[in-house]
Write a protein that holds these residues in place. Structure first.
Motif, mmCIF file in Angstrom:
data_model
loop_
_atom_site.group_PDB
_atom_site.id
_atom_site.type_symbol
_atom_site.label_atom_id
_atom_site.label_comp_id
_atom_site.label_asym_id
_atom_site.label_seq_id
_atom_site.Cartn_x
_atom_site.Cartn_y
_atom_site.Cartn_z
ATOM 1 N N GLU A 68 0.708 -14.622 -4.816
ATOM 2 C CA GLU A 68 -0.197 -14.708 -5.966
ATOM 3 C C GLU A 68 -1.287 -13.655 -5.814
ATOM 4 O OE1 GLU A 68 -3.426 -17.907 -7.776
ATOM 5 O OE2 GLU A 68 -1.726 -18.633 -6.585
ATOM 6 N N ALA A 69 -1.655 -13.031 -6.937
ATOM 7 C CA ALA A 69 -2.694 -11.994 -6.891
ATOM 8 C C ALA A 69 -3.399 -11.925 -8.242
ATOM 9 C CB ALA A 69 -2.077 -10.643 -6.533
ATOM 10 N N ARG A 70 -4.420 -11.100 -8.301
ATOM 11 C CA ARG A 70 -5.122 -10.864 -9.568
ATOM 12 C C ARG A 70 -5.413 -9.374 -9.686
ATOM 13 N NH1 ARG A 70 -7.315 -14.350 -12.984
ATOM 14 N NH2 ARG A 70 -7.235 -16.032 -11.436
ATOM 15 N N LEU A 71 -5.091 -8.810 -10.837
ATOM 16 C CA LEU A 71 -5.332 -7.394 -11.058
ATOM 17 C C LEU A 71 -6.829 -7.125 -11.220
ATOM 18 C CD1 LEU A 71 -2.492 -6.542 -13.617
ATOM 19 C CD2 LEU A 71 -2.434 -6.405 -11.117
ATOM 20 N N ILE A 72 -7.217 -5.878 -11.044
ATOM 21 C CA ILE A 72 -8.603 -5.481 -11.248
ATOM 22 C C ILE A 72 -9.046 -5.805 -12.668
ATOM 23 C CG2 ILE A 72 -10.202 -3.515 -11.278
ATOM 24 C CD1 ILE A 72 -9.287 -4.341 -8.480
ATOM 25 N N SER A 73 -8.109 -5.716 -13.617
ATOM 26 C CA SER A 73 -8.413 -6.000 -15.023
ATOM 27 C C SER A 73 -8.473 -7.494 -15.322
ATOM 28 C CB SER A 73 -7.368 -5.338 -15.929
ATOM 29 O OG SER A 73 -6.050 -5.670 -15.518
ATOM 30 N N GLU A 95 0.829 -1.210 0.000
ATOM 31 C CA GLU A 95 0.000 0.000 0.000
ATOM 32 C C GLU A 95 0.861 1.257 0.000
ATOM 33 O OE1 GLU A 95 -4.109 -1.641 2.038
ATOM 34 O OE2 GLU A 95 -2.702 -0.500 3.289
ATOM 35 N N ARG A 96 1.982 1.219 0.717
ATOM 36 C CA ARG A 96 2.873 2.380 0.726
ATOM 37 C C ARG A 96 3.533 2.576 -0.633
ATOM 38 N NH1 ARG A 96 7.047 0.926 4.421
ATOM 39 N NH2 ARG A 96 8.176 0.170 2.617
ATOM 40 N N GLU A 97 4.016 1.493 -1.227
ATOM 41 C CA GLU A 97 4.739 1.584 -2.484
ATOM 42 C C GLU A 97 3.829 1.930 -3.661
ATOM 43 O OE1 GLU A 97 8.124 1.253 -3.251
ATOM 44 O OE2 GLU A 97 8.294 1.538 -1.086
ATOM 45 N N LEU A 98 2.628 1.367 -3.665
ATOM 46 C CA LEU A 98 1.706 1.582 -4.790
ATOM 47 C C LEU A 98 0.680 2.681 -4.495
ATOM 48 C CD1 LEU A 98 1.079 -2.102 -5.964
ATOM 49 C CD2 LEU A 98 2.797 -0.461 -6.761
ATOM 50 N N ASN A 99 0.782 3.265 -3.299
ATOM 51 C CA ASN A 99 -0.026 4.434 -2.951
ATOM 52 C C ASN A 99 -1.523 4.171 -3.103
ATOM 53 O OD1 ASN A 99 -0.367 7.095 -2.089
ATOM 54 N ND2 ASN A 99 -0.398 7.898 -4.185
ATOM 55 N N GLY A 100 -1.982 3.134 -2.428
ATOM 56 C CA GLY A 100 -3.405 2.830 -2.485
ATOM 57 C C GLY A 100 -3.757 1.695 -1.549
ATOM 58 N N ASN A 101 -5.049 1.398 -1.456
ATOM 59 C CA ASN A 101 -5.534 0.298 -0.641
ATOM 60 C C ASN A 101 -5.380 -0.998 -1.423
ATOM 61 O OD1 ASN A 101 -7.644 -1.669 0.373
ATOM 62 N ND2 ASN A 101 -7.864 -0.043 1.895
ATOM 63 N N ILE A 102 -4.832 -2.025 -0.782
ATOM 64 C CA ILE A 102 -4.551 -3.272 -1.484
ATOM 65 C C ILE A 102 -5.816 -3.890 -2.076
ATOM 66 C CG2 ILE A 102 -4.783 -4.814 0.523
ATOM 67 C CD1 ILE A 102 -2.221 -6.250 -0.538
ATOM 68 N N GLU A 158 -7.747 -9.688 -6.158
ATOM 69 C CA GLU A 158 -7.430 -10.737 -5.195
ATOM 70 C C GLU A 158 -5.961 -10.593 -4.809
ATOM 71 O OE1 GLU A 158 -8.184 -14.507 -7.015
ATOM 72 O OE2 GLU A 158 -10.197 -13.953 -7.681
ATOM 73 N N PHE A 159 -5.640 -10.948 -3.580
ATOM 74 C CA PHE A 159 -4.245 -10.945 -3.132
ATOM 75 C C PHE A 159 -4.106 -12.003 -2.053
ATOM 76 C CE2 PHE A 159 -0.260 -9.760 -1.365
ATOM 77 C CZ PHE A 159 0.408 -9.009 -2.322
ATOM 78 N N SER A 160 -3.343 -13.056 -2.344
ATOM 79 C CA SER A 160 -3.209 -14.165 -1.411
ATOM 80 C C SER A 160 -2.472 -13.737 -0.142
ATOM 81 C CB SER A 160 -2.450 -15.321 -2.071
ATOM 82 O OG SER A 160 -2.194 -16.346 -1.136
ATOM 83 N N LYS A 161 -3.000 -14.170 0.990
ATOM 84 C CA LYS A 161 -2.353 -13.854 2.260
ATOM 85 C C LYS A 161 -1.165 -14.777 2.532
ATOM 86 C CE LYS A 161 -6.379 -11.795 4.501
ATOM 87 N NZ LYS A 161 -7.238 -11.778 5.700
ATOM 88 N N GLU A 162 -1.110 -15.893 1.819
ATOM 89 C CA GLU A 162 0.005 -16.838 1.961
ATOM 90 C C GLU A 162 1.001 -16.617 0.832
ATOM 91 O OE1 GLU A 162 0.266 -18.825 4.555
ATOM 92 O OE2 GLU A 162 -1.673 -18.130 5.321
ATOM 93 N N SER A 163 2.291 -16.675 1.165
ATOM 94 C CA SER A 163 3.312 -16.466 0.142
ATOM 95 C C SER A 163 3.518 -17.733 -0.682
ATOM 96 C CB SER A 163 4.636 -16.050 0.786
ATOM 97 O OG SER A 163 5.133 -17.083 1.612
ATOM 98 N N VAL A 184 3.352 -11.201 -7.302
ATOM 99 C CA VAL A 184 3.838 -9.925 -6.758
ATOM 100 C C VAL A 184 5.009 -10.205 -5.816
ATOM 101 C CG1 VAL A 184 3.235 -7.817 -5.526
ATOM 102 C CG2 VAL A 184 1.491 -9.006 -6.893
ATOM 103 N N LYS A 185 6.193 -9.718 -6.206
ATOM 104 C CA LYS A 185 7.369 -9.872 -5.347
ATOM 105 C C LYS A 185 7.510 -8.624 -4.485
ATOM 106 C CE LYS A 185 11.639 -10.209 -7.114
ATOM 107 N NZ LYS A 185 12.852 -10.877 -7.642
#
Length: 212
Positions: A40-45, A11-18, A24-29, A51-52
């Protein structure tokens, strides 16, 4: 890192709410290493991505570690004649230089684009897409690669993997990188090469790529 730590950095780096940045954004690495970890994640699009995220405070930790390494290397070089021929202080200086390059994920994004351009006309080699709008010096968002690690392929008896063909493609691609293009993946171990359908090689983890 915990998910809360990852969330704070993203959120700090991308300046927004995750939850607004990603559908989607997995809570497990998926994987973790010394510098960062991958989620693992999925973009809004809709695109599925990996995501590293760079670990908080890793740069400061490295400074302490490198200072210790430099001190020990200098002492060994000074007092041990057998090791003097290896010039350990110079080796640590080189490590110091390269690790700081790898700490900036923008460099990895640039490396991915360079290698992608070099192999644009080669259907046997694939380089993941990096999503620039979701990349910073501490965040790298790239296409999620659904393949099999070469390290697993080596141990596999699955006939869909043509091992002689894979070996030839790996050797040919690396010779091209070093001797023709002059730009190469500097850490091409079996865990950094994914095998896709039709025995296509996919290079990942391109933070260490160099001009020859």
């Amino acid at each position: 890192m915990t998910y809360d730590e990852v969330k704070r950095i993203v959120e700090r780096e991308l300046n927004g709410n995750i939850d607004e940045l990603f559908a989607e954004f997995s809570k497990e690495s998926l994987a973790t290493a010394s510098i960062g970890q991958v989620h693992e994640a999925r973009l809004i699009s809709g695109e599925k991505v990996a995501v590293k995220v760079q670990k908080e405070g890793i740069a400061d930790s490295l400074e302490y570690d490198i200072a210790i390494m430099k001190y020990l290397a200098a002492q060994i070089h000074k007092y041990n004649e057998d090791f003097r021929k290896y010039n350990l202080p110079a080796m640590i200086d080189e490590f110091d230089y390269t690790i700081h390059i790898e700490l900036d994920f923008i460099n990895e994004q640039v490396n991915m684009k360079q290698l992608e351009a070099n192999f644009a006309e080669d259907e046997t080699i694939y380089i993941p897409i990096a999503y620039s709008d979701y990349c910073t010096s501490k965040i790298l968002t790239m296409e999620f690669i659904d393949g099999t690690k070469l390290s697993d392929v080596i141990e596999s008896d699955n006939e869909e993997f043509d091992k002689p063909l894979l070996a030839k493609r790996a050797i040919d691609s690396f010779i091209r990188q070093v001797l023709i293009d002059g730009f190469f993946h500097a850490d091409p171990h079996a865990g950094n090469i994914m095998i896709l359908d039709d025995n296509v090689l996919c290079y990942i983890d391109l933070g260490g790529s160099w001009n020859s």
